[in-house]
Design an enzyme around this catalytic site. Structure first.
Site, PDB file in Angstrom:
ATOM      1  N   CYS A  12      24.573  36.837  51.871  1.00 25.45           N
ATOM      2  CA  CYS A  12      25.472  37.820  51.246  1.00 25.45           C
ATOM      3  C   CYS A  12      25.218  39.221  51.811  1.00 25.45           C
ATOM      4  O   CYS A  12      24.088  39.716  51.780  1.00 25.45           O
ATOM      5  CB  CYS A  12      25.254  37.806  49.737  1.00 25.45           C
ATOM      6  SG  CYS A  12      26.106  39.121  48.846  1.00 25.45           S
ATOM      7  N   CYS A  15      23.680  41.515  49.193  1.00 28.79           N
ATOM      8  CA  CYS A  15      22.258  41.228  48.976  1.00 28.79           C
ATOM      9  C   CYS A  15      21.430  41.819  50.116  1.00 28.79           C
ATOM     10  O   CYS A  15      20.335  42.341  49.891  1.00 28.79           O
ATOM     11  CB  CYS A  15      22.023  39.726  48.857  1.00 28.79           C
ATOM     12  SG  CYS A  15      22.599  38.995  47.296  1.00 28.79           S
ATOM     13  N   ASN A  94      38.019  42.986  41.977  1.00 31.63           N
ATOM     14  CA  ASN A  94      38.776  41.955  42.680  1.00 31.63           C
ATOM     15  C   ASN A  94      38.036  40.641  42.475  1.00 31.63           C
ATOM     16  O   ASN A  94      36.831  40.565  42.716  1.00 31.63           O
ATOM     17  CB  ASN A  94      38.863  42.272  44.179  1.00 31.63           C
ATOM     18  CG  ASN A  94      39.590  43.566  44.451  1.00 31.63           C
ATOM     19  OD1 ASN A  94      40.511  43.930  43.743  1.00 31.63           O
ATOM     20  ND2 ASN A  94      39.170  44.270  45.474  1.00 31.63           N
ATOM     21  N   GLY A 100      41.993  39.410  45.900  1.00 39.50           N
ATOM     22  CA  GLY A 100      41.572  40.301  46.979  1.00 39.50           C
ATOM     23  C   GLY A 100      40.073  40.411  47.163  1.00 39.50           C
ATOM     24  O   GLY A 100      39.599  41.285  47.889  1.00 39.50           O
ATOM     25  N   THR A 102      36.723  39.926  48.836  1.00 38.48           N
ATOM     26  CA  THR A 102      36.308  39.559  50.190  1.00 38.48           C
ATOM     27  C   THR A 102      34.809  39.329  50.306  1.00 38.48           C
ATOM     28  O   THR A 102      34.353  38.768  51.302  1.00 38.48           O
ATOM     29  CB  THR A 102      36.738  40.635  51.212  1.00 38.48           C
ATOM     30  OG1 THR A 102      36.168  41.885  50.835  1.00 38.48           O
ATOM     31  CG2 THR A 102      38.261  40.753  51.272  1.00 38.48           C
ATOM     32  N   HIS A 105      30.038  38.698  45.823  1.00 39.24           N
ATOM     33  CA  HIS A 105      28.961  39.323  45.047  1.00 39.24           C
ATOM     34  C   HIS A 105      29.700  40.324  44.164  1.00 39.24           C
ATOM     35  O   HIS A 105      30.393  41.202  44.685  1.00 39.24           O
ATOM     36  CB  HIS A 105      27.984  40.044  45.981  1.00 39.24           C
ATOM     37  CG  HIS A 105      26.782  40.631  45.296  1.00 39.24           C
ATOM     38  ND1 HIS A 105      25.497  40.337  45.704  1.00 39.24           N
ATOM     39  CD2 HIS A 105      26.656  41.495  44.264  1.00 39.24           C
ATOM     40  CE1 HIS A 105      24.638  41.008  44.946  1.00 39.24           C
ATOM     41  NE2 HIS A 105      25.315  41.731  44.063  1.00 39.24           N
ATOM     42  N   HIS A 107      31.273  43.181  42.405  1.00 39.57           N
ATOM     43  CA  HIS A 107      31.248  44.622  42.642  1.00 39.57           C
ATOM     44  C   HIS A 107      32.511  45.238  42.070  1.00 39.57           C
ATOM     45  O   HIS A 107      33.573  44.625  42.070  1.00 39.57           O
ATOM     46  CB  HIS A 107      31.104  44.962  44.132  1.00 39.57           C
ATOM     47  CG  HIS A 107      32.160  44.389  45.007  1.00 39.57           C
ATOM     48  ND1 HIS A 107      32.219  43.042  45.337  1.00 39.57           N
ATOM     49  CD2 HIS A 107      33.210  44.973  45.634  1.00 39.57           C
ATOM     50  CE1 HIS A 107      33.256  42.833  46.129  1.00 39.57           C
ATOM     51  NE2 HIS A 107      33.878  43.982  46.319  1.00 39.57           N
ATOM     52  N   HIS A 109      35.008  48.524  42.353  1.00 39.39           N
ATOM     53  CA  HIS A 109      35.408  49.664  43.169  1.00 39.39           C
ATOM     54  C   HIS A 109      35.713  50.817  42.219  1.00 39.39           C
ATOM     55  O   HIS A 109      36.475  50.646  41.265  1.00 39.39           O
ATOM     56  CB  HIS A 109      36.699  49.353  43.946  1.00 39.39           C
ATOM     57  CG  HIS A 109      36.552  48.272  44.946  1.00 39.39           C
ATOM     58  ND1 HIS A 109      36.416  48.517  46.291  1.00 39.39           N
ATOM     59  CD2 HIS A 109      36.543  46.920  44.811  1.00 39.39           C
ATOM     60  CE1 HIS A 109      36.335  47.380  46.940  1.00 39.39           C
ATOM     61  NE2 HIS A 109      36.403  46.391  46.062  1.00 39.39           N
TER      62      HIS A 109
END
Length: 121
Positions: A12, A15, A94, A100, A102, A105, A107, A109
């Site tokens: 990842c 990571c 996402n 969306g 990509t 992991h 996260h 935005h």
């Protein structure tokens, strides 16, 4: 967290960033959460907030982590958003291919620094 899962996924990219293997500009970091500047910014202020522990997405995080961990993560989104966007900000999660996502992991935005239109995409 499920015993079969690891706190780190060696493949990842996030990571690897958290481990210091890939450079990033950290805005905040503690034992549970990392906040980095997005290298593909979509607004003048665009940061990513992620848990230190590897978890694929928001539904997995909600299912596997404690309510306190979820509250801390959402508080970080709100606090960082308020710091980044004095006139307002947007938080986006996402999830999945159609959503969306990509990087698998979790996260969030946080976008700020300009007027954000709706719908987003």
């Amino acid at each position: 967290m499920n015993r079969k899962e690891s706190a780190v996924d060696p493949g990842c990219i996030f990571c690897k960033i958290i481990a210091g293997e890939i450079p990033a500009q950290f805005v905040h970091r503690d034992d549970d959460i990392a906040v980095i500047v997005d290298v593909n910014a979509q607004a003048p202020k665009h940061v990513l907030i992620m848990p230190i522990k590897h978890v694929a997405n928001l539904p997995a995080f909600v299912q596997r982590e404690s309510p306190e961990a979820l509250a801390k993560f959402l508080s970080a989104c709100g606090n960082v958003g308020a710091e980044q966007g004095h006139n307002g900000f947007r938080v986006v999660f996402n999830t999945g291919i159609d959503g969306g996502q990509t990087v698998d992991h979790l996260h969030a935005h946080v976008l700020a620094g300009r007027h954000l239109t709706w719908p987003p995409g």
